[in-house]
Write a protein that holds these residues in place. Structure first.
Motif, PDB file in Angstrom:
ATOM      1  N   ARG A   1       0.932  -1.158   0.064  1.00 19.44           N
ATOM      2  CA  ARG A   1       0.011  -0.094   0.041  1.00 19.44           C
ATOM      3  C   ARG A   1       0.756   1.290  -0.079  1.00 19.44           C
ATOM      4  O   ARG A   1       2.019   1.337   0.702  1.00 19.44           O
ATOM      5  N   CYS A   2       0.671   2.289  -0.870  1.00 21.41           N
ATOM      6  CA  CYS A   2       1.234   3.363  -0.721  1.00 21.41           C
ATOM      7  C   CYS A   2       0.175   4.445  -1.140  1.00 21.41           C
ATOM      8  O   CYS A   2      -0.318   4.604  -1.983  1.00 21.41           O
ATOM      9  N   VAL A   3       0.120   5.664  -0.284  1.00 18.98           N
ATOM     10  CA  VAL A   3      -0.543   6.831  -0.690  1.00 18.98           C
ATOM     11  C   VAL A   3       0.499   7.799  -1.119  1.00 18.98           C
ATOM     12  O   VAL A   3       1.444   8.310  -0.491  1.00 18.98           O
ATOM     13  N   ALA A   4       0.441   7.958  -2.562  1.00 20.04           N
ATOM     14  CA  ALA A   4       1.592   8.977  -3.053  1.00 20.04           C
ATOM     15  C   ALA A   4       0.840  10.080  -4.036  1.00 20.04           C
ATOM     16  O   ALA A   4      -0.433   9.930  -4.278  1.00 20.04           O
ATOM     17  N   SER A   5       1.746  10.733  -4.512  1.00 16.29           N
ATOM     18  CA  SER A   5       1.169  12.006  -5.417  1.00 16.29           C
ATOM     19  C   SER A   5       1.717  11.894  -6.914  1.00 16.29           C
ATOM     20  O   SER A   5       2.755  12.274  -7.303  1.00 16.29           O
ATOM     21  N   PRO A   6       0.864  11.030  -7.855  1.00 17.38           N
ATOM     22  CA  PRO A   6       1.401  10.855  -9.072  1.00 17.38           C
ATOM     23  C   PRO A   6       1.234  12.120  -9.876  1.00 17.38           C
ATOM     24  O   PRO A   6       0.302  12.844 -10.045  1.00 17.38           O
ATOM     25  N   VAL A   7       2.351  12.447 -10.455  1.00 17.80           N
ATOM     26  CA  VAL A   7       2.489  14.053 -11.433  1.00 17.80           C
ATOM     27  C   VAL A   7       3.482  13.532 -12.429  1.00 17.80           C
ATOM     28  O   VAL A   7       4.275  12.709 -12.468  1.00 17.80           O
ATOM     29  N   ARG A   8       3.469  14.517 -13.234  1.00 12.41           N
ATOM     30  CA  ARG A   8       4.242  14.616 -14.525  1.00 12.41           C
ATOM     31  C   ARG A   8       4.716  16.100 -14.512  1.00 12.41           C
ATOM     32  O   ARG A   8       4.075  16.991 -14.230  1.00 12.41           O
TER      33      ARG A   8
ATOM     34  N   THR B   1       4.239   0.473   2.378  1.00 15.66           N
ATOM     35  CA  THR B   1       4.162  -0.350   3.387  1.00 15.66           C
ATOM     36  C   THR B   1       4.014  -1.815   2.660  1.00 15.66           C
ATOM     37  O   THR B   1       3.193  -1.931   1.735  1.00 15.66           O
ATOM     38  N   LEU B   2       4.447  -2.837   3.314  1.00 17.13           N
ATOM     39  CA  LEU B   2       4.261  -4.146   2.744  1.00 17.13           C
ATOM     40  C   LEU B   2       3.850  -5.354   3.824  1.00 17.13           C
ATOM     41  O   LEU B   2       3.974  -4.917   4.830  1.00 17.13           O
ATOM     42  N   ALA B   3       3.215  -6.197   3.314  1.00 18.64           N
ATOM     43  CA  ALA B   3       2.758  -7.448   3.961  1.00 18.64           C
ATOM     44  C   ALA B   3       3.035  -8.629   3.319  1.00 18.64           C
ATOM     45  O   ALA B   3       2.642  -8.638   2.121  1.00 18.64           O
ATOM     46  N   PRO B   4       3.236  -9.943   3.767  1.00 18.04           N
ATOM     47  CA  PRO B   4       3.500 -10.955   3.309  1.00 18.04           C
ATOM     48  C   PRO B   4       1.812 -11.471   2.605  1.00 18.04           C
ATOM     49  O   PRO B   4       1.078 -11.367   3.452  1.00 18.04           O
ATOM     50  N   MET B   5       2.105 -12.140   1.407  1.00 14.53           N
ATOM     51  CA  MET B   5       0.861 -12.851   1.344  1.00 14.53           C
ATOM     52  C   MET B   5       0.295 -13.859   2.039  1.00 14.53           C
ATOM     53  O   MET B   5       1.185 -14.679   2.798  1.00 14.53           O
ATOM     54  N   GLN B   6      -1.010 -13.872   2.562  1.00 17.57           N
ATOM     55  CA  GLN B   6      -1.447 -14.947   3.607  1.00 17.57           C
ATOM     56  C   GLN B   6      -1.494 -16.470   2.755  1.00 17.57           C
ATOM     57  O   GLN B   6      -1.756 -16.341   1.681  1.00 17.57           O
ATOM     58  N   GLN B   7      -0.931 -17.169   3.596  1.00 18.76           N
ATOM     59  CA  GLN B   7      -0.708 -18.504   3.054  1.00 18.76           C
ATOM     60  C   GLN B   7      -2.001 -19.285   3.252  1.00 18.76           C
ATOM     61  O   GLN B   7      -2.751 -19.411   4.354  1.00 18.76           O
ATOM     62  N   ARG B   8      -2.605 -19.739   2.471  1.00 15.45           N
ATOM     63  CA  ARG B   8      -3.464 -20.717   2.530  1.00 15.45           C
ATOM     64  C   ARG B   8      -3.337 -22.260   3.034  1.00 15.45           C
ATOM     65  O   ARG B   8      -2.540 -22.655   2.548  1.00 15.45           O
TER      66      ARG B   8
END
Length: 224
Positions: free
Chosen positions: A106-113, A216-223
């Protein structure tokens, strides 16, 4: 270098927290509040010195503030009863990153050019153009690749633009702040773990002082 992640759950009864989180100048108020938890007297910009990145976000359990820093913050410097504060080291997560790993992000960012002078003149464009829709997604794809990630799924959700002023007590001398924001969520494959660690510490894009850029990162939940 150790990175610390602090989770702040604001108290509903805290007037200071309510004020910090209200209005389009939320990012400016939170910038000042987050830096309050670090030592004074630092030469140069304090945000850069302590590696401060933050964002406020809605969760199923309510609003929270996430703060990342190079140094553990001191929650006792917050106003009394501001909220519940928990800090943990990210060393374990960072050391476990490896090429090929699949993660949630997840990232809240400011996309611009930034259009060139010729394009600005021809189309009467400002120096910085905010991006939305497919253009914002394409921006995130480039940023992800530059951060050592291969995006597998991207969900882009536009957020309210941060607006306000900063600087001098003299209203005429204040600088206007404006950053468009998009929340990017999804899954990605790690292509370069070392590069990803660098980008996690540095943040993504512009507006880092005002609630943008924290990845921020989080591991994939293992099934089972």
């Amino acid at each position: 270098m150790t990175l610390w992640l602090t989770r702040i759950v604001p108290s509903p009864s805290s007037r200071e927290a309510h004020r910090d989180l209200g209005g389009n100048d939320q990012g400016i108020r939170l910038h000042q509040r987050m830096l309050q938890m670090f030592p004074d007297g630092i030469e140069g910009p304090a945000r850069a010195a302590f590696g401060v990145l933050f964002r406020a976000e809605e969760t199923p359990r309510g609003l929270q503030i996430l703060l990342q820093s190079h140094e553990a913050p001191d929650p006792s410097r917050l106003p009394d009863a501001y909220g519940n504060v928990e800090t943990r080291s990210l060393d374990g997560m960072l050391s476990n990153l490896h090429k090929g790993a699949i993660i949630n992000y997840r990232c809240v960012a400011s996309p611009v050019r930034k259009p060139g002078a010729a394009a600005r003149e021809a189309y009467k464009l400002p120096p910085v153009v905010a991006l939305s829709g497919n253009a914002a997604i394409e921006w995130w794809e480039r940023q992800s690749t530059a951060a050592g990630l291969e995006p597998l799924h991207i969900n882009a959700h536009p957020l309210a633009t941060v607006r306000g002023s900063r600087g001098h007590k003299d209203p005429a001398a204040k600088q206007r702040v404006q950053h468009s924001r998009t929340q990017f969520d999804g899954t990605a494959r790690v292509l370069d773990a070392d590069l990803l660690r660098e980008k996690l510490a540095a943040g993504i894009g512009r507006g880092k002082a005002y609630g943008c850029g924290l990845l921020t990162l989080a591991p994939m939940q293992q099934r089972s």
